[in-house]
Design a protein around this motif. Sequence first.
Motif, mmCIF file in Angstrom:
data_model
loop_
_atom_site.group_PDB
_atom_site.id
_atom_site.type_symbol
_atom_site.label_atom_id
_atom_site.label_comp_id
_atom_site.label_asym_id
_atom_site.label_seq_id
_atom_site.Cartn_x
_atom_site.Cartn_y
_atom_site.Cartn_z
ATOM 1 N N CYS A 261 29.731 65.868 16.597
ATOM 2 C CA CYS A 261 28.682 66.645 17.259
ATOM 3 C C CYS A 261 27.343 65.923 17.171
ATOM 4 C CB CYS A 261 28.589 68.036 16.634
ATOM 5 S SG CYS A 261 27.083 68.942 17.054
ATOM 6 N N ASN A 262 27.007 65.438 15.989
ATOM 7 C CA ASN A 262 25.710 64.786 15.792
ATOM 8 C C ASN A 262 25.558 63.542 16.659
ATOM 9 O OD1 ASN A 262 25.073 66.728 13.917
ATOM 10 N ND2 ASN A 262 25.575 65.474 12.149
ATOM 11 N N TYR A 263 26.590 62.705 16.708
ATOM 12 C CA TYR A 263 26.484 61.460 17.461
ATOM 13 C C TYR A 263 26.443 61.719 18.968
ATOM 14 C CZ TYR A 263 27.446 59.285 12.985
ATOM 15 O OH TYR A 263 27.373 58.895 11.666
ATOM 16 N N ILE A 264 27.224 62.689 19.436
ATOM 17 C CA ILE A 264 27.175 63.034 20.865
ATOM 18 C C ILE A 264 25.812 63.620 21.211
ATOM 19 C CG2 ILE A 264 28.121 64.541 22.654
ATOM 20 C CD1 ILE A 264 30.840 64.252 21.394
ATOM 21 N N PHE A 265 25.252 64.410 20.295
ATOM 22 C CA PHE A 265 23.950 65.009 20.566
ATOM 23 C C PHE A 265 22.869 63.931 20.667
ATOM 24 C CE2 PHE A 265 19.865 66.759 19.310
ATOM 25 C CZ PHE A 265 19.765 67.840 20.170
ATOM 26 N N ILE A 266 22.909 62.939 19.806
ATOM 27 C CA ILE A 266 21.928 61.853 19.878
ATOM 28 C C ILE A 266 22.071 61.108 21.205
ATOM 29 C CG2 ILE A 266 21.196 59.675 18.851
ATOM 30 C CD1 ILE A 266 20.383 62.218 17.310
ATOM 31 N N LEU A 267 23.316 60.880 21.643
ATOM 32 C CA LEU A 267 23.544 60.248 22.942
ATOM 33 C C LEU A 267 22.990 61.123 24.067
ATOM 34 C CD1 LEU A 267 24.810 58.051 24.719
ATOM 35 C CD2 LEU A 267 26.979 59.318 24.599
ATOM 36 N N PHE A 268 23.246 62.434 23.971
ATOM 37 C CA PHE A 268 22.707 63.368 24.966
ATOM 38 C C PHE A 268 21.179 63.317 24.994
ATOM 39 C CE2 PHE A 268 20.564 67.529 24.966
ATOM 40 C CZ PHE A 268 20.590 67.794 26.327
ATOM 41 N N ALA A 269 20.549 63.327 23.813
ATOM 42 C CA ALA A 269 19.089 63.307 23.743
ATOM 43 C C ALA A 269 18.537 62.064 24.433
ATOM 44 C CB ALA A 269 18.633 63.358 22.288
ATOM 45 N N ALA A 270 19.188 60.919 24.228
ATOM 46 C CA ALA A 270 18.726 59.676 24.849
ATOM 47 C C ALA A 270 18.863 59.744 26.375
ATOM 48 C CB ALA A 270 19.526 58.500 24.298
ATOM 49 N N VAL A 271 20.021 60.223 26.853
ATOM 50 C CA VAL A 271 20.242 60.329 28.303
ATOM 51 C C VAL A 271 19.286 61.353 28.910
ATOM 52 C CG1 VAL A 271 21.915 60.954 30.090
ATOM 53 C CG2 VAL A 271 22.654 59.624 28.104
ATOM 54 N N PHE A 272 19.073 62.474 28.219
ATOM 55 C CA PHE A 272 18.178 63.524 28.716
ATOM 56 C C PHE A 272 16.760 62.978 28.882
ATOM 57 C CE2 PHE A 272 15.201 66.993 28.382
ATOM 58 C CZ PHE A 272 15.808 68.036 29.069
ATOM 59 N N ILE A 273 16.262 62.285 27.864
ATOM 60 C CA ILE A 273 14.887 61.764 27.909
ATOM 61 C C ILE A 273 14.737 60.741 29.025
ATOM 62 C CG2 ILE A 273 13.208 60.379 26.646
ATOM 63 C CD1 ILE A 273 14.230 61.783 24.086
ATOM 64 N N VAL A 274 15.716 59.853 29.176
ATOM 65 C CA VAL A 274 15.632 58.819 30.217
ATOM 66 C C VAL A 274 15.689 59.446 31.611
ATOM 67 C CG1 VAL A 274 16.820 56.850 31.246
ATOM 68 C CG2 VAL A 274 16.544 56.975 28.764
ATOM 69 N N THR A 275 16.627 60.385 31.826
ATOM 70 C CA THR A 275 16.813 60.949 33.161
ATOM 71 C C THR A 275 15.769 62.000 33.519
ATOM 72 O OG1 THR A 275 18.406 62.558 32.263
ATOM 73 C CG2 THR A 275 19.287 60.495 33.179
ATOM 74 N N ARG A 276 15.445 62.907 32.559
ATOM 75 C CA ARG A 276 14.563 64.034 32.874
ATOM 76 C C ARG A 276 13.083 63.737 32.660
ATOM 77 N NH1 ARG A 276 17.821 68.782 32.631
ATOM 78 N NH2 ARG A 276 19.977 68.115 32.964
ATOM 79 N N LEU A 277 12.754 62.845 31.736
ATOM 80 C CA LEU A 277 11.346 62.583 31.435
ATOM 81 C C LEU A 277 10.856 61.236 31.973
ATOM 82 C CD1 LEU A 277 11.011 63.890 27.763
ATOM 83 C CD2 LEU A 277 10.840 65.144 29.913
ATOM 84 N N ILE A 278 11.769 60.390 32.439
ATOM 85 C CA ILE A 278 11.353 59.088 32.985
ATOM 86 C C ILE A 278 11.766 58.958 34.453
ATOM 87 C CG2 ILE A 278 11.579 56.582 32.782
ATOM 88 C CD1 ILE A 278 12.004 56.954 29.781
ATOM 89 N N ILE A 279 13.091 58.980 34.719
ATOM 90 C CA ILE A 279 13.566 58.777 36.092
ATOM 91 C C ILE A 279 13.128 59.921 37.005
ATOM 92 C CG2 ILE A 279 15.607 58.564 37.549
ATOM 93 C CD1 ILE A 279 17.028 57.178 35.268
ATOM 94 N N PHE A 280 13.285 61.167 36.544
ATOM 95 C CA PHE A 280 12.968 62.304 37.405
ATOM 96 C C PHE A 280 11.492 62.340 37.809
ATOM 97 C CE2 PHE A 280 11.923 66.800 38.171
ATOM 98 C CZ PHE A 280 12.823 67.081 39.195
ATOM 99 N N PRO A 281 10.540 62.301 36.856
ATOM 100 C CA PRO A 281 9.136 62.375 37.281
ATOM 101 C C PRO A 281 8.595 61.082 37.892
ATOM 102 C CG PRO A 281 9.259 62.210 34.899
ATOM 103 C CD PRO A 281 10.668 62.337 35.388
ATOM 104 N N PHE A 282 8.989 59.908 37.356
ATOM 105 C CA PHE A 282 8.372 58.657 37.768
ATOM 106 C C PHE A 282 9.114 57.931 38.889
ATOM 107 C CE2 PHE A 282 6.984 59.207 33.303
ATOM 108 C CZ PHE A 282 5.620 59.321 33.552
ATOM 109 N N ARG A 283 10.319 58.402 39.221
ATOM 110 C CA ARG A 283 11.049 57.820 40.345
ATOM 111 C C ARG A 283 11.300 58.863 41.439
ATOM 112 N NH1 ARG A 283 11.631 53.178 41.985
ATOM 113 N NH2 ARG A 283 13.877 53.221 42.361
ATOM 114 N N ILE A 284 12.019 59.930 41.078
ATOM 115 C CA ILE A 284 12.360 60.937 42.084
ATOM 116 C C ILE A 284 11.110 61.655 42.589
ATOM 117 C CG2 ILE A 284 13.674 63.017 42.579
ATOM 118 C CD1 ILE A 284 15.477 60.665 42.120
ATOM 119 N N MET A 285 10.331 62.238 41.673
ATOM 120 C CA MET A 285 9.156 62.999 42.095
ATOM 121 C C MET A 285 8.086 62.086 42.698
ATOM 122 S SD MET A 285 8.698 65.997 39.239
ATOM 123 C CE MET A 285 7.320 66.685 40.158
#
Length: 383
Positions: A261-285
């Motif tokens: 659970c812990n390792y998958i969550f860390i992977l999720f956190a990394a993907v979430f930050i890259v996709t939702r806080l970087i790609i989404f606002p600075f590329r899509i939006m």
Amino acid sequence: MLKWLSEVFWQERLWFPEGLGWADLEDRDGRVYAKGRDLWVALPIAFVFLVVRWIFERTVATRLASLLGVKEIVRVRATHNPTLESYYCSTSKYPTQSCVERLSKQSGCTERQVQRWFRRRRNQDRPNLLKKFREASWRFTFYLLAFIAGLAALVDKPWLYDLQEMWKGFPTLTLLPSQYWYYMIELGFYASLLFSVASDVKRKDFKEQIIHHVATIMLISFSWCVNYIRAGTLIMLLHDSSDYLLESAKMFNYAGWRNTCNYIFILFAAVFIVTRLIIFPFRIMYCTWIYPVTVYPPFFGYYFFNGLLMILQCLHLFWAVLIIRMAVRFLTSNETVEDERSDKEETDESGEEEEEDKTREMKRNGPIQNGHVIHNNNHRKTE
């Protein structure tokens, strides 16, 4: 009245750039365009999802829970007490100290017994692990399949790699069958989540979840009606890319597989930050805010679409704070990742109460060893 409101709401000058309108989206020359009436297809799809989910949770998810060793916490039920039950149901689940004192007198229980009763009663209302596991399994299965299907539908499309292609030829963008089904299935799924929200596990971000579901449904529906479909498919793919990781982490957490659970969550956190806080606002939006105004003057639909994206981004920031807080706690102290949105099981303090019972027993009968009273036989013998 309704007809007038419909005519006002769907005015071409609101939803299209100057010089363009609904007539431009009429099928012609073998080219097919999205129609607002197509969205009604999502309703029967939503009900199909509800039926499939009911079957899935009681067959596949239950079997999977057994294989992963999901074990229920044994909860001590609160004894029947009409006075306390009435207060719990009609007034508050968390009585103040003054209320505890009053309820103690009314019910004939000690204050500690009243507090213990409310703890046990609250635990009874909390969803069990199997229910949580079933829900997480269902969402994991959908998000994973949706991500794979979305990737397959977009991998050969130029706007996946060059975001300016989203607006090339707008609004006369031909609708592809893969886009049609991708939209209808995603819209039907989020509609089914909205229909089942009353019976699903309620978490601390319940209101934010409702806002997210409503904003997502509006965004999908609006982007379909005005042919923002290329942007819509990219946004849906971006969201699905991390959601299945979160649900899988929940599943392993409920099963007690802490390290996994812990390792998958860390992977999720990394993907979430890259996709939702970087790609989404600075590329899509960036591409939905900046590029369109270089092609045509801003109009109401432009602001409306980007306003919905801003709502989603605010929710992303809210969840990112929770996710980063949990990730930092795990990385710095190696604690188990816990979902901060969930209510934690309250301890019954039964061990502490047993110690108090033993103490009282000692005062009455003397020392206790292994649960039996030790009588004082060390009398001095007279010579």
